[in-house]
Write a protein that holds these residues in place. Sequence first.
Motif, mmCIF file in Angstrom:
data_model
loop_
_atom_site.group_PDB
_atom_site.id
_atom_site.type_symbol
_atom_site.label_atom_id
_atom_site.label_comp_id
_atom_site.label_asym_id
_atom_site.label_seq_id
_atom_site.Cartn_x
_atom_site.Cartn_y
_atom_site.Cartn_z
ATOM 1 N N VAL A 157 0.854 -1.184 0.000
ATOM 2 C CA VAL A 157 0.000 0.000 0.000
ATOM 3 C C VAL A 157 0.891 1.236 0.000
ATOM 4 O O VAL A 157 1.974 1.240 0.593
ATOM 5 C CB VAL A 157 -0.950 0.022 1.226
ATOM 6 C CG1 VAL A 157 -0.162 0.035 2.533
ATOM 7 C CG2 VAL A 157 -1.892 1.217 1.162
ATOM 8 N N VAL B 2 -1.431 -1.613 -6.312
ATOM 9 C CA VAL B 2 -1.754 -1.415 -4.892
ATOM 10 C C VAL B 2 -2.647 -0.188 -4.709
ATOM 11 O O VAL B 2 -2.663 0.718 -5.545
ATOM 12 C CB VAL B 2 -0.467 -1.244 -4.060
ATOM 13 C CG1 VAL B 2 0.395 -2.500 -4.143
ATOM 14 C CG2 VAL B 2 0.317 -0.016 -4.503
ATOM 15 N N PRO B 3 -3.378 -0.136 -3.593
ATOM 16 C CA PRO B 3 -4.187 1.040 -3.294
ATOM 17 C C PRO B 3 -3.324 2.178 -2.766
ATOM 18 O O PRO B 3 -2.173 1.973 -2.361
ATOM 19 C CB PRO B 3 -5.152 0.539 -2.212
ATOM 20 C CG PRO B 3 -4.381 -0.543 -1.509
ATOM 21 C CD PRO B 3 -3.566 -1.214 -2.592
ATOM 22 N N PRO C 207 -8.863 4.381 1.383
ATOM 23 C CA PRO C 207 -7.984 3.921 0.295
ATOM 24 C C PRO C 207 -8.575 4.238 -1.073
ATOM 25 O O PRO C 207 -9.789 4.115 -1.287
ATOM 26 C CB PRO C 207 -7.905 2.403 0.527
ATOM 27 C CG PRO C 207 -8.238 2.213 1.968
ATOM 28 C CD PRO C 207 -9.246 3.288 2.298
ATOM 29 N N ASP D 132 -8.701 3.186 -4.940
ATOM 30 C CA ASP D 132 -8.483 1.988 -5.766
ATOM 31 C C ASP D 132 -8.410 2.395 -7.235
ATOM 32 O O ASP D 132 -9.359 2.956 -7.772
ATOM 33 C CB ASP D 132 -9.634 1.005 -5.529
ATOM 34 C CG ASP D 132 -9.513 -0.261 -6.373
ATOM 35 O OD1 ASP D 132 -8.446 -0.466 -6.993
ATOM 36 O OD2 ASP D 132 -10.484 -1.038 -6.408
ATOM 37 N N SER E 152 -7.627 0.117 -9.717
ATOM 38 C CA SER E 152 -7.594 -1.122 -10.501
ATOM 39 C C SER E 152 -8.340 -0.978 -11.822
ATOM 40 O O SER E 152 -8.111 -1.745 -12.760
ATOM 41 C CB SER E 152 -8.188 -2.275 -9.690
ATOM 42 O OG SER E 152 -9.527 -2.003 -9.297
ATOM 43 N N ARG E 153 -9.215 0.013 -11.918
ATOM 44 C CA ARG E 153 -9.947 0.236 -13.177
ATOM 45 C C ARG E 153 -9.013 0.669 -14.298
ATOM 46 O O ARG E 153 -9.384 0.619 -15.473
ATOM 47 C CB ARG E 153 -11.045 1.287 -12.971
ATOM 48 C CG ARG E 153 -10.543 2.675 -12.589
ATOM 49 C CD ARG E 153 -11.712 3.574 -12.209
ATOM 50 N NE ARG E 153 -11.332 4.941 -11.882
ATOM 51 C CZ ARG E 153 -10.886 5.333 -10.704
ATOM 52 N NH1 ARG E 153 -10.730 4.443 -9.726
ATOM 53 N NH2 ARG E 153 -10.587 6.602 -10.477
ATOM 54 N N GLU F 198 -6.041 -0.755 -14.778
ATOM 55 C CA GLU F 198 -5.057 -1.836 -14.940
ATOM 56 C C GLU F 198 -4.618 -1.960 -16.409
ATOM 57 O O GLU F 198 -5.440 -1.939 -17.328
ATOM 58 C CB GLU F 198 -5.653 -3.168 -14.479
ATOM 59 C CG GLU F 198 -4.668 -4.323 -14.537
ATOM 60 C CD GLU F 198 -5.280 -5.619 -14.029
ATOM 61 O OE1 GLU F 198 -4.572 -6.651 -14.058
ATOM 62 O OE2 GLU F 198 -6.461 -5.612 -13.612
#
Length: 253
Positions: A35, A144-145, A177, A179, A181-182, A184
């Motif tokens: 993180v 990671v966040p 946190p 995120d 990941s969208r 990626e």
Amino acid sequence: MLYRLLKYVLLGPLLKLLWPTKVTGADNVPDRGGVILASNHLAVADSFFMPLRVKRRVTFPAKQEYFTEKGVKGTLKKWFFTGAGQIPIDRSGGSAAQAALDTAIRLLREGNVLGIYPEGTRSPDGRLYKGKTGIARIALEAGVPVVPVAMVGTDEVNPIGSKMWYPRRLEIRFGRPLDFSRYEGLSGDRFVERSITDEIMYALMELSGQEYVDIYAARAKELQAADAAGVRAVVPAQSGLADADRVPETKAG
């Protein structure tokens, strides 16, 4: 062992005693896994107070010069910064900049907590400045966040230009946190990296209550220095693509 000695026996208890600190949102830091803690940067003191309030060990990239100074003083500095969880980073540019990124990504993939100052250097006047996109590249590559962290009052403990630390009450706010990941697979896209960085800085602005300035802190310092000298500043245009924009931010600067 040295890190635990400093945090729990020597330095930590003293700092907690002399500088009472209100902490909110500490549970937002995940108990495990890599993180990034993305903090505003008001003073050198930030890197001492924030890790005390995180259960896990926090590692900050630090100037290589802290580890290479000669003599007894240099040896003591190297001992202290190593024990405090810092890692040396060569910021001279080019391949060194990429090596800094690679080191940060490796640490996160190994499940560590990495502290980063997106502004790249201390604020020259207490305001929040434009973030460098290195933090976005690291977050995407490591997957990671990012937890935004607002330091409040450390600039009064350790004012700019002063070597003294003054007793003050502090506050540390850990945000939720973020995120990414969208995004990626989009590491290296300058528009995506700028969007991510701006989202992090917006979260820091809301969390800290600081006024936001849409230029880099380093440029603001150059302009201030030029103004103090009574000359017209000639500052090169800055780009989100430059190596300097991507180097992991250091412990103090």
